[in-house]
Design a protein around this motif. Structure first.
Motif, mmCIF file in Angstrom:
data_model
loop_
_atom_site.group_PDB
_atom_site.id
_atom_site.type_symbol
_atom_site.label_atom_id
_atom_site.label_comp_id
_atom_site.label_asym_id
_atom_site.label_seq_id
_atom_site.Cartn_x
_atom_site.Cartn_y
_atom_site.Cartn_z
ATOM 1 N N HIS A 14 0.865 -1.185 0.000
ATOM 2 C CA HIS A 14 0.000 0.000 0.000
ATOM 3 C C HIS A 14 0.900 1.232 0.000
ATOM 4 N N GLU A 15 1.194 1.758 -1.160
ATOM 5 C CA GLU A 15 2.167 2.844 -1.286
ATOM 6 C C GLU A 15 1.558 4.226 -1.121
ATOM 7 N N ARG A 16 0.251 4.352 -1.304
ATOM 8 C CA ARG A 16 -0.429 5.638 -1.149
ATOM 9 C C ARG A 16 -0.637 5.899 0.341
ATOM 10 N N ALA A 17 -0.437 7.125 0.760
ATOM 11 C CA ALA A 17 -0.629 7.472 2.174
ATOM 12 C C ALA A 17 -2.066 7.149 2.584
ATOM 13 N N PRO A 18 -2.236 6.439 3.699
ATOM 14 C CA PRO A 18 -3.597 6.068 4.117
ATOM 15 C C PRO A 18 -4.356 7.271 4.655
ATOM 16 N N GLY A 19 -5.650 7.263 4.401
ATOM 17 C CA GLY A 19 -6.530 8.294 4.949
ATOM 18 C C GLY A 19 -6.998 7.901 6.339
ATOM 19 N N ARG A 20 -7.725 8.793 6.979
ATOM 20 C CA ARG A 20 -8.208 8.537 8.342
ATOM 21 C C ARG A 20 -9.068 7.282 8.433
ATOM 22 N N GLU A 21 -9.927 7.084 7.439
ATOM 23 C CA GLU A 21 -10.821 5.927 7.465
ATOM 24 C C GLU A 21 -10.039 4.616 7.356
ATOM 25 N N GLN A 22 -9.016 4.589 6.491
ATOM 26 C CA GLN A 22 -8.186 3.384 6.374
ATOM 27 C C GLN A 22 -7.435 3.128 7.682
ATOM 28 N N LEU A 23 -6.896 4.185 8.279
ATOM 29 C CA LEU A 23 -6.170 4.029 9.541
ATOM 30 C C LEU A 23 -7.088 3.547 10.660
ATOM 31 N N ARG A 24 -8.291 4.100 10.730
ATOM 32 C CA ARG A 24 -9.251 3.686 11.749
ATOM 33 C C ARG A 24 -9.647 2.234 11.551
ATOM 34 N N THR A 25 -9.919 1.863 10.317
ATOM 35 C CA THR A 25 -10.325 0.490 10.026
ATOM 36 C C THR A 25 -9.201 -0.485 10.330
ATOM 37 N N ALA A 26 -7.979 -0.143 9.932
ATOM 38 C CA ALA A 26 -6.828 -1.014 10.218
ATOM 39 C C ALA A 26 -6.616 -1.137 11.723
ATOM 40 N N ALA A 27 -6.767 -0.047 12.457
ATOM 41 C CA ALA A 27 -6.601 -0.091 13.919
ATOM 42 C C ALA A 27 -7.654 -1.002 14.550
ATOM 43 N N THR A 28 -8.859 -1.004 14.002
ATOM 44 C CA THR A 28 -9.913 -1.890 14.501
ATOM 45 C C THR A 28 -9.525 -3.353 14.284
ATOM 46 N N VAL A 29 -8.956 -3.657 13.123
ATOM 47 C CA VAL A 29 -8.503 -5.018 12.848
ATOM 48 C C VAL A 29 -7.425 -5.417 13.851
ATOM 49 N N PHE A 30 -6.451 -4.541 14.065
ATOM 50 C CA PHE A 30 -5.384 -4.852 15.020
ATOM 51 C C PHE A 30 -5.935 -5.022 16.429
ATOM 52 N N ALA A 31 -6.929 -4.230 16.798
ATOM 53 C CA ALA A 31 -7.536 -4.373 18.132
ATOM 54 C C ALA A 31 -8.186 -5.746 18.268
ATOM 55 N N LEU A 32 -8.839 -6.221 17.217
ATOM 56 C CA LEU A 32 -9.438 -7.550 17.264
ATOM 57 C C LEU A 32 -8.378 -8.643 17.304
ATOM 58 N N LEU A 33 -7.246 -8.415 16.666
ATOM 59 C CA LEU A 33 -6.155 -9.391 16.676
ATOM 60 C C LEU A 33 -5.413 -9.397 18.006
ATOM 61 N N ALA A 34 -5.625 -8.393 18.841
ATOM 62 C CA ALA A 34 -4.877 -8.251 20.090
ATOM 63 C C ALA A 34 -5.277 -9.275 21.152
ATOM 64 N N ASP A 35 -6.374 -9.968 20.958
ATOM 65 C CA ASP A 35 -6.792 -10.983 21.915
ATOM 66 C C ASP A 35 -6.195 -12.334 21.500
ATOM 67 N N PRO A 36 -5.446 -13.004 22.398
ATOM 68 C CA PRO A 36 -4.808 -14.272 22.023
ATOM 69 C C PRO A 36 -5.778 -15.355 21.541
ATOM 70 N N THR A 37 -6.952 -15.443 22.151
ATOM 71 C CA THR A 37 -7.910 -16.464 21.711
ATOM 72 C C THR A 37 -8.421 -16.156 20.312
ATOM 73 N N ARG A 38 -8.770 -14.886 20.053
ATOM 74 C CA ARG A 38 -9.230 -14.524 18.704
ATOM 75 C C ARG A 38 -8.132 -14.754 17.678
#
Length: 119
Positions: A14-38
């Motif tokens: 992803h070479e284009r600078a991410p916008g706020r919506e992409q950053l927010r969405t990616a952060a949500t994915v990482f938050a869901l991945l932060a749980d060891p069981t998930r």
């Protein structure tokens, strides 16, 4: 942990600078991945589709916990379910998520084992 110099952007990254919506969405994915069981459930699903019984057995988590985690992942659009008789069979929604899970665990392998880093 050793520091590494940032390398060039990988081909096809992803070479284009991410916008706020992409950053927010990616952060949500990482938050869901932060749980060891998930994360474990997602790794299991990266191996192929499975139902709640198989995921419960493979993860060692309680059936209710597995169901609750799958519900969160489904609501976030990270997994989807299809009906096979009385069973719901879960699968990852896309290859990006599969690669993200595998890369995160590969990164963790290097940190845990001390294996040399590679590009």
């Amino acid at each position: 942990m050793t520091t590494r110099e940032p390398g060039p952007v990988a081909s096809g990254a992803h070479e284009r600078a991410p916008g706020r919506e992409q950053l927010r969405t990616a952060a949500t994915v990482f938050a869901l991945l932060a749980d060891p069981t998930r994360l474990h459930l997602l790794w299991l699903l990266a191996q192929g589709p499975a139902d709640v019984t198989a995921l419960t057995t493979a993860s060692g988590a309680a059936r209710t916990a597995v169901s609750q985690h799958l519900a969160k992942l489904r609501l976030a659009g990270l997994v989807h379910a299809r009906r096979e008789g009385r069973h719901a069979v879960y699968a990852l929604s896309d290859g990006h998520l599969r690669r993200l899970v595998v890369e995160a665990l590969s990164h963790a392998d290097h940190q845990v084992t001390g294996a040399p880093w590679h590009a």
